[in-house]
Scaffold this motif. Structure first.
Motif, mmCIF file in Angstrom:
data_model
loop_
_atom_site.group_PDB
_atom_site.id
_atom_site.type_symbol
_atom_site.label_atom_id
_atom_site.label_comp_id
_atom_site.label_asym_id
_atom_site.label_seq_id
_atom_site.Cartn_x
_atom_site.Cartn_y
_atom_site.Cartn_z
ATOM 1 N N SER A 88 29.616 2.122 -102.616
ATOM 2 C CA SER A 88 30.937 1.842 -102.056
ATOM 3 C C SER A 88 31.960 2.864 -102.516
ATOM 4 C CB SER A 88 31.391 0.435 -102.458
ATOM 5 O OG SER A 88 31.449 0.319 -103.872
ATOM 6 N N ILE A 89 33.021 3.004 -101.711
ATOM 7 C CA ILE A 89 34.062 3.988 -101.983
ATOM 8 C C ILE A 89 35.431 3.371 -101.717
ATOM 9 C CG2 ILE A 89 34.913 6.314 -101.459
ATOM 10 C CD1 ILE A 89 32.139 6.840 -100.146
ATOM 11 N N SER A 90 36.382 3.594 -102.625
ATOM 12 C CA SER A 90 37.781 3.228 -102.419
ATOM 13 C C SER A 90 37.926 1.753 -102.064
ATOM 14 C CB SER A 90 38.372 4.147 -101.343
ATOM 15 O OG SER A 90 39.751 3.952 -101.202
ATOM 16 N N MET A 91 38.547 1.421 -100.926
ATOM 17 C CA MET A 91 38.694 0.020 -100.559
ATOM 18 C C MET A 91 37.335 -0.661 -100.489
ATOM 19 S SD MET A 91 40.277 -1.788 -97.115
ATOM 20 C CE MET A 91 38.738 -1.618 -96.183
ATOM 21 N N GLY A 92 36.323 0.088 -100.036
ATOM 22 C CA GLY A 92 34.977 -0.466 -99.993
ATOM 23 C C GLY A 92 34.509 -0.917 -101.364
ATOM 24 N N SER A 93 34.961 -0.220 -102.414
ATOM 25 C CA SER A 93 34.585 -0.606 -103.773
ATOM 26 C C SER A 93 35.309 -1.866 -104.221
ATOM 27 C CB SER A 93 34.867 0.540 -104.748
ATOM 28 O OG SER A 93 33.951 1.603 -104.549
ATOM 29 N N CYS A 94 36.524 -2.075 -103.732
ATOM 30 C CA CYS A 94 37.211 -3.342 -104.017
ATOM 31 C C CYS A 94 36.439 -4.490 -103.377
ATOM 32 C CB CYS A 94 38.638 -3.292 -103.497
ATOM 33 S SG CYS A 94 39.688 -2.060 -104.295
ATOM 34 N N ILE A 113 32.543 3.680 -106.363
ATOM 35 C CA ILE A 113 33.343 4.881 -106.558
ATOM 36 C C ILE A 113 34.809 4.536 -106.307
ATOM 37 C CG2 ILE A 113 33.749 7.247 -105.783
ATOM 38 C CD1 ILE A 113 30.826 7.253 -104.773
ATOM 39 N N ALA A 114 35.673 4.885 -107.260
ATOM 40 C CA ALA A 114 37.113 4.634 -107.130
ATOM 41 C C ALA A 114 37.403 3.151 -106.930
ATOM 42 C CB ALA A 114 37.710 5.457 -105.991
ATOM 43 N N ALA A 115 36.798 2.308 -107.764
ATOM 44 C CA ALA A 115 37.000 0.859 -107.666
ATOM 45 C C ALA A 115 38.206 0.427 -108.496
ATOM 46 C CB ALA A 115 35.753 0.126 -108.150
ATOM 47 N N SER A 116 38.723 -0.744 -108.176
ATOM 48 C CA SER A 116 39.811 -1.326 -108.954
ATOM 49 C C SER A 116 39.675 -2.837 -108.927
ATOM 50 C CB SER A 116 41.177 -0.927 -108.393
ATOM 51 O OG SER A 116 42.208 -1.645 -109.050
ATOM 52 N N ALA A 117 39.908 -3.461 -110.076
ATOM 53 C CA ALA A 117 39.889 -4.918 -110.139
ATOM 54 C C ALA A 117 41.243 -5.516 -109.775
ATOM 55 C CB ALA A 117 39.492 -5.374 -111.548
ATOM 56 N N GLY A 118 42.266 -4.676 -109.630
ATOM 57 C CA GLY A 118 43.583 -5.163 -109.271
ATOM 58 C C GLY A 118 44.307 -5.807 -110.446
ATOM 59 N N SER A 119 45.623 -5.824 -110.372
ATOM 60 C CA SER A 119 46.438 -6.415 -111.415
ATOM 61 C C SER A 119 47.878 -6.537 -110.922
ATOM 62 C CB SER A 119 46.419 -5.546 -112.672
ATOM 63 O OG SER A 119 47.423 -5.948 -113.580
ATOM 64 N N PRO A 120 48.569 -7.626 -111.266
ATOM 65 C CA PRO A 120 49.982 -7.736 -110.882
ATOM 66 C C PRO A 120 50.835 -6.610 -111.447
ATOM 67 C CG PRO A 120 49.120 -9.860 -111.580
ATOM 68 C CD PRO A 120 48.084 -8.833 -111.942
ATOM 69 N N SER A 121 50.356 -5.967 -112.508
ATOM 70 C CA SER A 121 51.146 -4.898 -113.139
ATOM 71 C C SER A 121 50.787 -3.515 -112.622
ATOM 72 C CB SER A 121 50.945 -4.942 -114.661
ATOM 73 O OG SER A 121 49.587 -4.719 -115.004
ATOM 74 N N SER A 122 49.848 -3.418 -111.665
ATOM 75 C CA SER A 122 49.502 -2.107 -111.117
ATOM 76 C C SER A 122 50.727 -1.489 -110.459
ATOM 77 C CB SER A 122 48.382 -2.236 -110.086
ATOM 78 O OG SER A 122 47.177 -2.655 -110.675
ATOM 79 N N PRO A 123 51.083 -0.266 -110.827
ATOM 80 C CA PRO A 123 52.267 0.361 -110.224
ATOM 81 C C PRO A 123 52.011 0.751 -108.776
ATOM 82 C CG PRO A 123 51.143 1.914 -111.649
ATOM 83 C CD PRO A 123 50.463 0.593 -111.854
ATOM 84 N N ALA A 124 53.062 0.770 -107.995
ATOM 85 C CA ALA A 124 52.956 1.186 -106.596
ATOM 86 C C ALA A 124 52.799 2.703 -106.523
ATOM 87 C CB ALA A 124 54.195 0.753 -105.831
ATOM 88 N N CYS A 204 47.666 1.890 -102.804
ATOM 89 C CA CYS A 204 47.076 2.680 -103.880
ATOM 90 C C CYS A 204 45.800 3.335 -103.366
ATOM 91 C CB CYS A 204 46.751 1.800 -105.084
ATOM 92 S SG CYS A 204 48.231 1.081 -105.812
ATOM 93 N N MET A 205 45.856 4.603 -103.084
ATOM 94 C CA MET A 205 44.718 5.330 -102.525
ATOM 95 C C MET A 205 43.775 5.758 -103.644
ATOM 96 S SD MET A 205 43.274 6.816 -99.828
ATOM 97 C CE MET A 205 44.427 7.218 -98.526
ATOM 98 N N ASP A 206 42.574 5.186 -103.635
ATOM 99 C CA ASP A 206 41.552 5.562 -104.606
ATOM 100 C C ASP A 206 42.043 5.487 -106.043
ATOM 101 O OD1 ASP A 206 39.864 8.139 -102.648
ATOM 102 O OD2 ASP A 206 39.758 5.972 -102.603
ATOM 103 N N ARG A 207 42.871 4.505 -106.338
ATOM 104 C CA ARG A 207 43.394 4.272 -107.683
ATOM 105 C C ARG A 207 44.140 5.494 -108.221
ATOM 106 N NH1 ARG A 207 39.868 2.986 -111.870
ATOM 107 N NH2 ARG A 207 41.391 1.592 -112.746
ATOM 108 N N LEU A 208 44.750 6.267 -107.339
ATOM 109 C CA LEU A 208 45.502 7.438 -107.780
ATOM 110 C C LEU A 208 46.970 7.279 -107.424
ATOM 111 C CD1 LEU A 208 43.217 10.398 -106.681
ATOM 112 C CD2 LEU A 208 43.447 9.406 -108.953
ATOM 113 N N GLU A 209 47.820 7.643 -108.364
ATOM 114 C CA GLU A 209 49.238 7.773 -108.048
ATOM 115 C C GLU A 209 49.505 9.265 -107.987
ATOM 116 O OE1 GLU A 209 53.647 6.633 -109.751
ATOM 117 O OE2 GLU A 209 51.940 6.711 -111.094
ATOM 118 N N VAL A 210 50.060 9.725 -106.884
ATOM 119 C CA VAL A 210 50.279 11.150 -106.710
ATOM 120 C C VAL A 210 51.776 11.424 -106.672
ATOM 121 C CG1 VAL A 210 49.749 13.157 -105.275
ATOM 122 C CG2 VAL A 210 48.175 11.226 -105.351
ATOM 123 N N SER A 211 52.242 12.361 -107.471
ATOM 124 C CA SER A 211 53.656 12.710 -107.459
ATOM 125 C C SER A 211 53.804 14.220 -107.489
ATOM 126 C CB SER A 211 54.376 12.101 -108.665
ATOM 127 O OG SER A 211 53.806 12.568 -109.866
#
Length: 224
Positions: A88-94, A113-124, A204-211
């Motif tokens: 799985s990849i990205s959203m697929g990994s969720c 790949i690029a999975a996330s368990a999620g959290s209320p504190s995850s930044p946008a 949140c794309m692939d658990r990355l914050e890009v600035s």
């Protein structure tokens, strides 16, 4: 649900079930990678509910858990002789992570790949990243910068190779309405309980914050 089975069935390896990332249909998966995997085992691709060739007759809101349940129903319907492995990849990994928690006994193993368990504190995502993700006519260079730290030559080469030589299997029809619903489902998963008024444009794309800081692109892993 629409699915596509191909590859080597004359092997002791379990079939490989592939969970596509956000914004992808099964036809968008890269041909070289899929054929390389198919040489060693059977590969099963599918479209998430309401996306590509998969239909959605439900009026309920889409959710990551709901899509995990869909994956289980697909496995049951296929009547496979052995439990499948999952890639799985990205959203697929969720979705795969939810499937592992809820229905783990129905699968042989998971590679996420690029999975996330999620959290209320995850930044946008940053305002810049949100503007790129919401703009269907965003510059290709900005779209690439979402996923790649382009100040590094190897990352820039990988980005260009991926963009100019993506070689999809055969892109299917993309449902932008469902894409928006998937986005909301992902936001609710990554940041559960967020006020609906704040969900628009948050992704949140692939658990990355890009600035962007000057000419540099900094990528930070988002945690949960």
């Amino acid at each position: 649900m629409a699915y596509f089975r191909f590859g080597n069935r004359n092997t002791t390896r379990p079939p490989l079930l592939v969970f596509a990332p956000f914004g992808f249909t099964m036809g968008d998966m890269p041909t070289p990678a899929m054929l390389a995997l198919a040489a060693r085992q059977e590969v099963i691709l599918f479209d998430h509910r309401g996306q590509g060739h998969s239909l959605d007759f439900s009026s309920e809101a889409l959710s990551i858990v709901g899509m995990a349940n869909d994956a289980l129903e697909l496995v049951k319907a296929l009547k496979l002789s052995t439990k499948p492995n999952v890639l799985s990849i990205s959203m697929g990994s969720c979705v795969a992570l939810a499937a592992a928690v809820l229905h783990g006994s129905s699968f042989a193993s998971f590679v996420m790949i690029a999975a996330s368990a999620g959290s209320p504190s995850s930044p946008a995502a940053t305002a810049w990243a949100q503007s790129v993700l919401l703009d269907p006519e965003a510059r290709p260079m900005d779209q690439l910068a979402i996923n790649y730290p382009l100040e590094y030559s190897r990352a820039a080469k990988a980005a260009c190779d991926g963009y100019f030589h993506s070689a999809p299997l055969g892109p299917g029809p993309y449902n932008f309405t469902t894409g928006s619903r998937h986005s909301y489902a992902l936001v609710e998963y990554v940041r559960p309980g967020m006020d609906d008024s704040k969900k628009v444009g948050v992704y949140c794309m692939d658990r990355l914050e890009v600035s962007i800081l000057g000419d540099l692109i900094h990528c930070q892993g988002l945690g949960g």
